[in-house]
Write a protein that holds these residues in place. Structure first.
Motif, PDB file in Angstrom:
ATOM      1  N   ALA A 140       0.829  -1.211   0.000  1.00  0.00           N
ATOM      2  CA  ALA A 140       0.000   0.000   0.000  1.00  0.00           C
ATOM      3  C   ALA A 140       0.861   1.258   0.000  1.00  0.00           C
ATOM      4  CB  ALA A 140      -0.926  -0.004   1.215  1.00  0.00           C
ATOM      5  N   LEU A 141       1.899   1.272   0.826  1.00  0.00           N
ATOM      6  CA  LEU A 141       2.765   2.447   0.864  1.00  0.00           C
ATOM      7  C   LEU A 141       3.548   2.592  -0.440  1.00  0.00           C
ATOM      8  CD1 LEU A 141       3.779   4.882   2.329  1.00  0.00           C
ATOM      9  CD2 LEU A 141       5.392   3.436   3.596  1.00  0.00           C
ATOM     10  N   ARG A 142       3.933   1.480  -1.041  1.00  0.00           N
ATOM     11  CA  ARG A 142       4.628   1.544  -2.337  1.00  0.00           C
ATOM     12  C   ARG A 142       3.735   2.182  -3.397  1.00  0.00           C
ATOM     13  NH1 ARG A 142       8.005   3.158  -5.358  1.00  0.00           N
ATOM     14  NH2 ARG A 142       9.478   2.542  -3.751  1.00  0.00           N
ATOM     15  N   ILE A 143       2.438   1.860  -3.403  1.00  0.00           N
ATOM     16  CA  ILE A 143       1.516   2.464  -4.363  1.00  0.00           C
ATOM     17  C   ILE A 143       1.422   3.970  -4.133  1.00  0.00           C
ATOM     18  CG2 ILE A 143      -0.912   2.584  -5.046  1.00  0.00           C
ATOM     19  CD1 ILE A 143      -1.054  -0.447  -4.553  1.00  0.00           C
ATOM     20  N   ILE A 144       1.340   4.378  -2.866  1.00  0.00           N
ATOM     21  CA  ILE A 144       1.315   5.810  -2.548  1.00  0.00           C
ATOM     22  C   ILE A 144       2.585   6.489  -3.042  1.00  0.00           C
ATOM     23  CG2 ILE A 144       1.353   7.460  -0.633  1.00  0.00           C
ATOM     24  CD1 ILE A 144      -0.408   5.425   0.922  1.00  0.00           C
ATOM     25  N   LEU A 145       3.719   5.835  -2.860  1.00  0.00           N
ATOM     26  CA  LEU A 145       4.997   6.393  -3.303  1.00  0.00           C
ATOM     27  C   LEU A 145       5.069   6.484  -4.821  1.00  0.00           C
ATOM     28  CD1 LEU A 145       7.329   4.440  -0.852  1.00  0.00           C
ATOM     29  CD2 LEU A 145       6.897   6.902  -0.812  1.00  0.00           C
ATOM     30  N   ASN A 146       4.560   5.462  -5.514  1.00  0.00           N
ATOM     31  CA  ASN A 146       4.574   5.497  -6.978  1.00  0.00           C
ATOM     32  C   ASN A 146       3.894   6.753  -7.516  1.00  0.00           C
ATOM     33  OD1 ASN A 146       5.922   3.067  -7.259  1.00  0.00           O
ATOM     34  ND2 ASN A 146       4.074   1.860  -7.578  1.00  0.00           N
ATOM     35  N   LYS A 147       2.802   7.127  -6.889  1.00  0.00           N
ATOM     36  CA  LYS A 147       2.047   8.291  -7.359  1.00  0.00           C
ATOM     37  C   LYS A 147       2.840   9.582  -7.202  1.00  0.00           C
ATOM     38  CE  LYS A 147      -2.495   6.324  -6.240  1.00  0.00           C
ATOM     39  NZ  LYS A 147      -3.749   6.520  -5.483  1.00  0.00           N
ATOM     40  N   ASP A 180       8.011   9.391 -12.794  1.00  0.00           N
ATOM     41  CA  ASP A 180       8.223  10.422 -13.812  1.00  0.00           C
ATOM     42  C   ASP A 180       8.377  11.817 -13.200  1.00  0.00           C
ATOM     43  OD1 ASP A 180       7.995   8.490 -15.833  1.00  0.00           O
ATOM     44  OD2 ASP A 180       5.816   8.706 -15.896  1.00  0.00           O
ATOM     45  N   THR A 181       8.921  11.883 -11.998  1.00  0.00           N
ATOM     46  CA  THR A 181       9.189  13.176 -11.361  1.00  0.00           C
ATOM     47  C   THR A 181      10.598  13.161 -10.786  1.00  0.00           C
ATOM     48  OG1 THR A 181       8.540  12.650  -9.074  1.00  0.00           O
ATOM     49  CG2 THR A 181       6.776  13.209 -10.621  1.00  0.00           C
ATOM     50  N   ASN A 182      11.061  14.313 -10.352  1.00  0.00           N
ATOM     51  CA  ASN A 182      12.312  14.415  -9.612  1.00  0.00           C
ATOM     52  C   ASN A 182      12.027  14.867  -8.181  1.00  0.00           C
ATOM     53  OD1 ASN A 182      14.114  13.666 -11.700  1.00  0.00           O
ATOM     54  ND2 ASN A 182      13.986  15.724 -12.572  1.00  0.00           N
ATOM     55  N   THR A 183      10.934  14.369  -7.634  1.00  0.00           N
ATOM     56  CA  THR A 183      10.557  14.723  -6.273  1.00  0.00           C
ATOM     57  C   THR A 183      11.354  13.888  -5.282  1.00  0.00           C
ATOM     58  OG1 THR A 183       8.297  15.237  -6.991  1.00  0.00           O
ATOM     59  CG2 THR A 183       8.656  14.896  -4.638  1.00  0.00           C
ATOM     60  N   PRO A 184      12.172  14.509  -4.445  1.00  0.00           N
ATOM     61  CA  PRO A 184      12.928  13.729  -3.450  1.00  0.00           C
ATOM     62  C   PRO A 184      11.987  13.149  -2.400  1.00  0.00           C
ATOM     63  CG  PRO A 184      13.898  15.918  -3.789  1.00  0.00           C
ATOM     64  CD  PRO A 184      12.550  15.938  -4.429  1.00  0.00           C
ATOM     65  N   VAL A 185      12.242  11.899  -2.021  1.00  0.00           N
ATOM     66  CA  VAL A 185      11.397  11.206  -1.045  1.00  0.00           C
ATOM     67  C   VAL A 185      12.277  10.432  -0.077  1.00  0.00           C
ATOM     68  CG1 VAL A 185       9.661   9.403  -0.707  1.00  0.00           C
ATOM     69  CG2 VAL A 185       9.432  10.986  -2.624  1.00  0.00           C
ATOM     70  N   ILE A 186      11.930  10.513   1.197  1.00  0.00           N
ATOM     71  CA  ILE A 186      12.561   9.700   2.231  1.00  0.00           C
ATOM     72  C   ILE A 186      11.457   8.951   2.968  1.00  0.00           C
ATOM     73  CG2 ILE A 186      13.762   9.756   4.454  1.00  0.00           C
ATOM     74  CD1 ILE A 186      15.391  12.105   3.417  1.00  0.00           C
ATOM     75  N   VAL A 187      11.680   7.662   3.205  1.00  0.00           N
ATOM     76  CA  VAL A 187      10.802   6.862   4.042  1.00  0.00           C
ATOM     77  C   VAL A 187      11.624   6.375   5.223  1.00  0.00           C
ATOM     78  CG1 VAL A 187       9.360   4.804   4.223  1.00  0.00           C
ATOM     79  CG2 VAL A 187       9.379   6.128   2.096  1.00  0.00           C
ATOM     80  N   ASN A 246      13.695   3.722 -15.367  1.00  0.00           N
ATOM     81  CA  ASN A 246      12.354   3.503 -14.845  1.00  0.00           C
ATOM     82  C   ASN A 246      12.355   2.936 -13.440  1.00  0.00           C
ATOM     83  OD1 ASN A 246      11.148   4.471 -17.140  1.00  0.00           O
ATOM     84  ND2 ASN A 246      11.030   2.465 -18.138  1.00  0.00           N
ATOM     85  N   ARG A 247      13.289   2.024 -13.153  1.00  0.00           N
ATOM     86  CA  ARG A 247      13.293   1.408 -11.838  1.00  0.00           C
ATOM     87  C   ARG A 247      13.750   2.407 -10.774  1.00  0.00           C
ATOM     88  NH1 ARG A 247      15.190  -4.558 -10.286  1.00  0.00           N
ATOM     89  NH2 ARG A 247      13.428  -4.855 -11.644  1.00  0.00           N
ATOM     90  N   ASN A 248      14.831   3.137 -11.048  1.00  0.00           N
ATOM     91  CA  ASN A 248      15.334   4.071 -10.044  1.00  0.00           C
ATOM     92  C   ASN A 248      14.452   5.303  -9.914  1.00  0.00           C
ATOM     93  OD1 ASN A 248      17.350   2.290  -9.590  1.00  0.00           O
ATOM     94  ND2 ASN A 248      19.029   3.599 -10.236  1.00  0.00           N
ATOM     95  N   ASP A 249      13.621   5.540 -10.904  1.00  0.00           N
ATOM     96  CA  ASP A 249      12.708   6.676 -10.827  1.00  0.00           C
ATOM     97  C   ASP A 249      11.794   6.557  -9.623  1.00  0.00           C
ATOM     98  OD1 ASP A 249      11.252   9.006 -11.740  1.00  0.00           O
ATOM     99  OD2 ASP A 249       9.694   7.622 -12.413  1.00  0.00           O
ATOM    100  N   THR A 250      11.393   5.341  -9.300  1.00  0.00           N
ATOM    101  CA  THR A 250      10.516   5.122  -8.152  1.00  0.00           C
ATOM    102  C   THR A 250      11.201   4.332  -7.042  1.00  0.00           C
ATOM    103  OG1 THR A 250       9.613   3.117  -9.171  1.00  0.00           O
ATOM    104  CG2 THR A 250       8.427   5.194  -9.558  1.00  0.00           C
ATOM    105  N   GLY A 251      12.495   4.041  -7.193  1.00  0.00           N
ATOM    106  CA  GLY A 251      13.203   3.230  -6.220  1.00  0.00           C
ATOM    107  C   GLY A 251      13.635   4.016  -4.993  1.00  0.00           C
ATOM    108  N   LEU A 252      13.841   3.287  -3.894  1.00  0.00           N
ATOM    109  CA  LEU A 252      14.347   3.864  -2.650  1.00  0.00           C
ATOM    110  C   LEU A 252      15.578   3.074  -2.224  1.00  0.00           C
ATOM    111  CD1 LEU A 252      10.956   4.215  -0.739  1.00  0.00           C
ATOM    112  CD2 LEU A 252      12.315   6.110  -1.659  1.00  0.00           C
ATOM    113  N   PHE A 253      16.650   3.783  -1.924  1.00  0.00           N
ATOM    114  CA  PHE A 253      17.903   3.146  -1.542  1.00  0.00           C
ATOM    115  C   PHE A 253      17.976   3.028  -0.021  1.00  0.00           C
ATOM    116  CE2 PHE A 253      18.630   5.037  -5.659  1.00  0.00           C
ATOM    117  CZ  PHE A 253      19.396   4.109  -6.335  1.00  0.00           C
ATOM    118  N   PRO A 254      18.047   1.802   0.524  1.00  0.00           N
ATOM    119  CA  PRO A 254      18.182   1.660   1.979  1.00  0.00           C
ATOM    120  C   PRO A 254      19.526   2.186   2.461  1.00  0.00           C
ATOM    121  CG  PRO A 254      17.383  -0.383   0.960  1.00  0.00           C
ATOM    122  CD  PRO A 254      17.862   0.500  -0.147  1.00  0.00           C
ATOM    123  N   ALA A 255      19.503   3.053   3.459  1.00  0.00           N
ATOM    124  CA  ALA A 255      20.742   3.628   3.971  1.00  0.00           C
ATOM    125  C   ALA A 255      21.682   2.557   4.512  1.00  0.00           C
ATOM    126  CB  ALA A 255      20.436   4.658   5.057  1.00  0.00           C
TER     127      ALA A 255
END
Length: 380
Positions: free
Chosen positions: A236-243, A247-254, A289-298
């Motif tokens: 569910a959270l992944r779907i929210i993040l996808n939105k 196709d954006t350059n919006t920085p995101v941290i989870v 495409n993958r890194n566009d929505t990917g999150l890198f674990p610290a």
């Protein structure tokens, strides 16, 4: 003081921070005023040690508790506190049903907006129909058109239907801006707390069922329920993040207590398994495409540059592992063409986890701190 565009974020499980003489779980002993004050003092000292711009908290029973912590630390004027309920909506600071997440944001970072996510997004549908291989061969359009020509993956799935509609603990989304610098993009920070590995307890109807012996299998059934819920919450959270990210350059941290390690299915779903760069000419970490929505674990970023492998944030059944995470989008990844920040380091304050004690003054989780340096790709 660091560059005002640098960013330090942390995740802090408070281990049932509740007001004194106030109920928690049915079998949990209430805090005395003395124990509460000791817990405030210990928590305030950790916050001062973190020296973080953004702190995501888990296991908070009352907003008043976090206000008390920051007053104890003499940091009330430095931070804005964000809760899953608006303190301005009523005369008193809010409480909620059970534990909740919260966030603290330090100047010059400023809260632009925030949102509590309770309901799963409408796209969350965990459903698969039972169809024979012959039926799929005769009607290949019955499955996703993006499937490989090999229909094995479609046929392997027998009928599945998982009916979960809400997060058990609401994630908190906060949009932040830098009040001092117009060249720093706004970014989203999510604080989450997924269902633990501890098995869910059976309801009375199953535990005392008159004809079926569910009780003898309560451990397996409870663990299955917990795992299904945690997996659904990650999806569910992944779907929210996808939105937000696609196709954006919006920085995101989870960040938060995700109750699973970095190589678990939970983290694979949530992170979307971005590509890491292993050598200088590799294009794996470039924008795709993958890194566009990917999150890198610290934790992965830290381990790639470390000679030691002694990181852990929690111990369950005598197995230490990292279950408290900071995940960052490609805008925080060193080798991304979309980079605004680069990863500096990760540190886990975990010495206290060995002696958090019967009175629960100290947390049973390590506190994760991650630092990012402002390092925009086009500045190179």
């Amino acid at each position: 003081m660091s560059n005002s565009r640098d960013l330090t974020v942390a995740s802090f499980n408070l281990l049932n921070l509740q007001l004194p003489n106030t109920a928690m779980y049915p079998n949990t002993r209430r805090y005395t005023p003395e124990i509460y004050n000791q817990k405030l003092t210990w928590t305030a000292n950790i916050i001062k040690q973190l020296d973080a711009d953004i702190i995501g908290f888990q296991e908070l029973w009352s907003a008043k508790c976090l206000v008390d912590v920051f007053e104890k630390a003499n940091l009330s004027d430095d931070y804005t506190l964000v809760f899953i309920k608006d303190p301005d909506a009523g005369a008193d600071l809010p409480n909620w049903d059970g534990i909740a997440v919260a966030m603290a944001v330090r100047k010059p970072w400023q809260v632009e907006n925030w949102k509590r996510h309770k309901d799963f997004p409408e796209e969350l549908l965990l459903n698969k129909r039972d169809r024979s291989l012959q039926e799929l061969q005769n009607n290949p359009d019955l499955v996703d058109e993006t499937e490989d020509e090999d229909l094995d993956s479609a046929h392997e799935d027998e009928e599945i239907h998982v009916d979960i509609k809400k997060f058990s603990r609401s994630p908190l989304e906060v949009i932040l801006k830098n009040a001092d610098r117009d060249d720093v993009p706004n970014f989203h920070v999510f604080c989450a707390h997924f269902k633990s590995k501890r098995g869910s307890r059976l309801d009375r109807e199953e535990y005392h069922h008159p004809t079926i012996d569910f009780k003898s299998h309560k451990d397996a059934l409870g663990a299955g329920l917990s795992t299904i819920r945690r997996t659904a919450e990650a999806t569910a959270l992944r779907i929210i993040l996808n939105k937000i990210m696609k196709d954006t350059n919006t920085p995101v941290i989870v960040l938060g207590d995700l109750n699973d390690g970095q190589f678990s299915n939970t983290l694979a779903i949530l992170s979307n398994q971005p590509d890491f760069r292993w050598y200088a000419d590799s294009t794996a970490a470039a924008s795709n495409n993958r890194n566009d929505t990917g999150l890198f674990p610290a934790i992965n970023l830290q381990q790639l540059r470390s000679l030691k492998d002694t990181y852990y944030s929690h111990e369950y059944k005598n197995v230490p592992e990292v279950i408290d995470h900071v995940l960052a989008s490609e805008e925080f990844y060193d080798y991304s063409n979309s980079r605004f920040w680069s990863f500096r380091d990760m540190h886990i304050l975990n010495d206290h986890t060995d002696d958090h004690g019967k009175d629960k003054i100290k947390s049973d989780h390590g506190v994760v701190r991650v630092r990012f340096d402002w390092n925009k790709a086009e500045d190179e």
